[in-house]
Motif scaffolding. Sequence first.
Motif, PDB file in Angstrom:
ATOM      1  N   VAL A 228       0.919  -1.123  -0.058  1.00  0.00           N
ATOM      2  CA  VAL A 228      -0.034  -0.032  -0.052  1.00  0.00           C
ATOM      3  C   VAL A 228       1.046   1.485  -0.008  1.00  0.00           C
ATOM      4  CG1 VAL A 228      -1.685   1.130   1.330  1.00  0.00           C
ATOM      5  CG2 VAL A 228      -1.796  -1.270   1.162  1.00  0.00           C
ATOM      6  N   THR A 230       2.489   4.990   0.653  1.00  0.00           N
ATOM      7  CA  THR A 230       2.528   5.660   1.845  1.00  0.00           C
ATOM      8  C   THR A 230       1.998   7.286   1.362  1.00  0.00           C
ATOM      9  OG1 THR A 230       4.825   6.538   1.136  1.00  0.00           O
ATOM     10  CG2 THR A 230       4.422   4.530   2.854  1.00  0.00           C
ATOM     11  N   TYR A 232      -0.692  10.095   0.895  1.00  0.00           N
ATOM     12  CA  TYR A 232      -1.948  10.321   1.103  1.00  0.00           C
ATOM     13  C   TYR A 232      -2.967   9.827   0.259  1.00  0.00           C
ATOM     14  CZ  TYR A 232      -6.286  11.602   3.811  1.00  0.00           C
ATOM     15  OH  TYR A 232      -7.625  11.549   4.085  1.00  0.00           O
ATOM     16  N   ARG A 235      -2.737   6.265  -1.161  1.00  0.00           N
ATOM     17  CA  ARG A 235      -2.928   5.275  -0.067  1.00  0.00           C
ATOM     18  C   ARG A 235      -4.364   5.291   0.068  1.00  0.00           C
ATOM     19  NH1 ARG A 235      -3.037   6.219   5.632  1.00  0.00           N
ATOM     20  NH2 ARG A 235      -1.991   8.117   5.131  1.00  0.00           N
ATOM     21  N   CYS A 236      -5.250   6.478  -0.154  1.00  0.00           N
ATOM     22  CA  CYS A 236      -6.576   6.479  -0.220  1.00  0.00           C
ATOM     23  C   CYS A 236      -7.145   5.714  -1.383  1.00  0.00           C
ATOM     24  CB  CYS A 236      -7.020   8.190  -0.231  1.00  0.00           C
ATOM     25  SG  CYS A 236      -7.026   8.791   1.159  1.00  0.00           S
ATOM     26  N   ARG A 238      -5.892   3.250  -2.928  1.00  0.00           N
ATOM     27  CA  ARG A 238      -5.450   1.800  -2.770  1.00  0.00           C
ATOM     28  C   ARG A 238      -6.359   1.308  -1.814  1.00  0.00           C
ATOM     29  NH1 ARG A 238      -1.127  -1.517  -3.546  1.00  0.00           N
ATOM     30  NH2 ARG A 238      -1.838  -3.655  -2.722  1.00  0.00           N
ATOM     31  N   THR A 239      -6.455   1.521  -0.669  1.00  0.00           N
ATOM     32  CA  THR A 239      -7.525   1.230   0.432  1.00  0.00           C
ATOM     33  C   THR A 239      -8.840   1.272  -0.282  1.00  0.00           C
ATOM     34  OG1 THR A 239      -7.513   3.220   1.386  1.00  0.00           O
ATOM     35  CG2 THR A 239      -5.932   2.078   2.030  1.00  0.00           C
TER      36      THR A 239
END
Length: 282
Positions: A228, A230, A232, A235-236, A238-239
Amino acid sequence: MIVVTAAGGPTGTAVVRELRSRGEQVRAVVNHRGPRPELTGLGAEVVVGELTQPMAWSKVLTGVDALYLIWPNFDPDEAEGAPAVFAEARRAGVPRVVYHSVLRPQLRAMPHHAAKDRAEEALDASGLRAWRVLQPCAYADNLDGQLEAAQVSGVLRSYWGLRTAQSLVDLRDVAAAAAVLLTEDGLDGGTFEAAGPEALTAPDLAERIAAWLGDEVVADDVVPGGEVPTGYAARCRRTMFDHYRANGFTGSPRVLTDLLGRPPRTFAEHLADLPVPGAASR
């Protein structure tokens, strides 16, 4: 006068367009100077205001009837910045504030959902006289950029797998719901979901796109690789897709139907209002 923030983005522009179609005066807040024909052409008053920087909110908000707070997508400052704007709205005596949130903000595995959850909590404690929250599902419009490529390749790329479903909602319906919350009485303190009328998997979407194009389209599972990220925003994203892949992202259309006074648009209806790309050989 109604103030709409992040008005230069797709959601903000759609809300401005809907409000203007209803005869409302709109002050559109954008984050950079420069021509904004998509807003001035609608008859909106355009002002520059960077949500993440200090600004003279009193000049923007004094004397207005309502504020629609949209925060830019995947911005790390939302959890702290949105409550600061709520405080400015309270000081300015704004009669009505509507916050653009997301369906199920309590899903804290996704940072941008967690930020909106904290902003909603702050809104409840803000001391504002009247507030409402709109919680949209993912937009059907998010797939529009893939349609031409799907026609050429015969493939719809799915970053959320092939098994789980989403209740995609047409952005025009979201904008219409926002206009209701901004202009109608009897809705204070309410949290309103805005989900499309169908729970569709990627193969379901591909089938509807194929029918619209009159050509074969299949869904392809694009599985993310590596750890994932790092950063921001990355990461948003991907999650978000990881959650969609595991759990889907569906909701009930009942609330949006009540707000609109009609059923929300289906994905096929969304497609029907788009120009079909020109024929292309594979």
